[in-house]
Scaffold this motif. Structure first.
Motif, short mmCIF file in Angstrom:
data_model
loop_
_atom_site.label_atom_id
_atom_site.label_comp_id
_atom_site.label_asym_id
_atom_site.label_seq_id
_atom_site.Cartn_x
_atom_site.Cartn_y
_atom_site.Cartn_z
N ARG A 57 48.52 59.41 17.55
CA ARG A 57 47.56 59.89 16.55
C ARG A 57 47.20 61.34 16.85
O ARG A 57 46.75 61.66 17.95
N ASP A 72 49.80 66.55 15.08
CA ASP A 72 50.02 65.85 13.81
C ASP A 72 51.50 65.70 13.50
O ASP A 72 51.92 64.67 12.97
N THR A 133 52.73 62.83 4.56
CA THR A 133 52.86 63.81 3.47
C THR A 133 53.77 64.96 3.88
O THR A 133 54.09 65.82 3.08
N THR A 140 48.22 58.98 6.85
CA THR A 140 49.17 58.17 6.09
C THR A 140 48.47 57.47 4.92
O THR A 140 49.13 57.05 3.98
N1 UDP Z 1 50.00 62.51 9.98
C1 UDP Z 1 49.94 63.81 9.48
N2 UDP Z 1 50.14 64.03 8.14
C2 UDP Z 1 50.36 63.01 7.26
C3 UDP Z 1 50.39 61.68 7.77
C4 UDP Z 1 50.21 61.47 9.13
O1 UDP Z 1 49.73 64.76 10.23
O2 UDP Z 1 50.54 63.26 6.06
C5 UDP Z 1 49.90 62.29 11.45
C6 UDP Z 1 48.48 62.29 11.99
O3 UDP Z 1 48.51 62.92 13.26
C7 UDP Z 1 48.16 60.83 12.15
C8 UDP Z 1 49.49 60.26 12.56
O4 UDP Z 1 50.43 61.01 11.77
O5 UDP Z 1 47.20 60.61 13.17
C9 UDP Z 1 49.67 58.79 12.31
O6 UDP Z 1 49.24 58.42 11.02
P1 UDP Z 1 47.89 57.56 10.76
O7 UDP Z 1 46.86 57.91 11.77
O8 UDP Z 1 47.53 57.73 9.33
O9 UDP Z 1 48.43 56.09 11.02
P2 UDP Z 1 47.68 54.67 10.95
O10 UDP Z 1 46.22 54.86 11.29
O11 UDP Z 1 47.82 54.16 9.55
O12 UDP Z 1 48.43 53.82 11.92
#
Ligand code: UDP
Length: 236
Positions: A57, A72, A133, A140
């Motif tokens: 994350r 990210d 994205t 996400t």
């Molecule tokens: N992330 C990003 N841009 C996006 C989607 C995801 O930078 O458009 C990165 C961000 O660091 C995020 C990580 O990908 O913490 C994982 O996604 P997310 O935390 O949304 O996952 P989930 O909580 O659904 O497991």
């Protein structure tokens, strides 16, 4: 029987790790794939967005000193690992699946091209949108809201560890009350931590409903895909 023609299912990365505490539990991926396969037999077109929280994350890493954008991008790569794992689980069950990545990595996935995504869906293939994205500072959930709008999905189905949206955190407050329905604006105003405000606003501005339901109950993905009313609906 099916209620929807085209839907976007959002599964958090954490859901994929099951009881493991990190990474991917193949049994969980297989169970999700089984339910998706069952729903496909009702001619529902299904697109998936999978998070990356089970691996990496961005915000958490940047809080420990890492550059936010770099962190990210690592998070987005984590979503690709999950996307490939889910593709594998679906293909094991002979479900045709395509991974489309927002960041080009042509050796392992097609680039995201909206018309191509729609074409895959029309042909009955499950489409997995990887790499969020493609931009840092987003989530996400926002990717799910964006892609759902782009492909004309009727609804976003957000599978979580809780069975709906509550007025306070049910894990901390035993008296928390669950909503059957709630409007997008109330979701934002009450600052309920179901999804980040960017994702919620995008859904509100484009009037796309969201159903929030628990992934922990076996059969729920199939039920929700078939239009059964479970969890909380965000609309209006
Ligand atoms: N992330 C990003 N841009 C996006 C989607 C995801 O930078 O458009 C990165 C961000 O660091 C995020 C990580 O990908 O913490 C994982 O996604 P997310 O935390 O949304 O996952 P989930 O909580 O659904 O497991």
């Amino acid at each position: 029987m099916a209620h929807y023609e085209r839907v976007l299912l959002k599964i958090s990365g954490e859901a994929l790790m099951g009881q493991l505490g990190y990474g991917i539990d193949p049994t969980v991926a297989t169970n999700i794939a089984k339910e998706i396969k069952k729903a496909l037999s009702h001619n529902i077109q299904i697109a998936l967005v999978i998070g990356g929280g089970n691996i990496f994350r961005g915000v958490a890493a940047s809080a420990k000193g890492m550059d936010r954008s770099t962190a990210d991008y690592m998070g987005m790569l984590a979503t690709m690992i999950n996307a490939l794992a889910m593709q594998d689980a679906l293909e094991k069950l002979h479900v045709p699946t395509r991974v489309l990545s927002a960041i080009e990595m042509n050796s392992i996935a097609e680039p995201y091209i909206r018309r191509r995504a729609v074409r895959h869906l029309e042909k009955g293939r499950v489409v997995i949108f990887g790499a969020g994205t493609g931009n840092p500072y987003f989530s996400t959930d926002t990717a799910a809201a964006l892609r759902a709008n782009e492909i004309g999905a009727q609804i976003i189905m957000k599978a979580t560890s809780v069975d709906g949206i509550y007025d306070s955190d049910p894990k901390k407050n035993p008296d928390a009350v669950r909503f059957d329905t709630i409007s997008h604006i109330d979701l934002l105003k009450k600052e309920l931590k179901v999804m980040d405000s960017t994702a919620a606003s995008l859904c509100m501005d484009n009037q796309i409903p969201i159903v929030v339901f628990s992934l922990k109950v076996e059969g729920n993905i199939y039920r929700v895909l078939c239009g059964e009313k479970i969890g909380t609906i965000v609309e209006g």
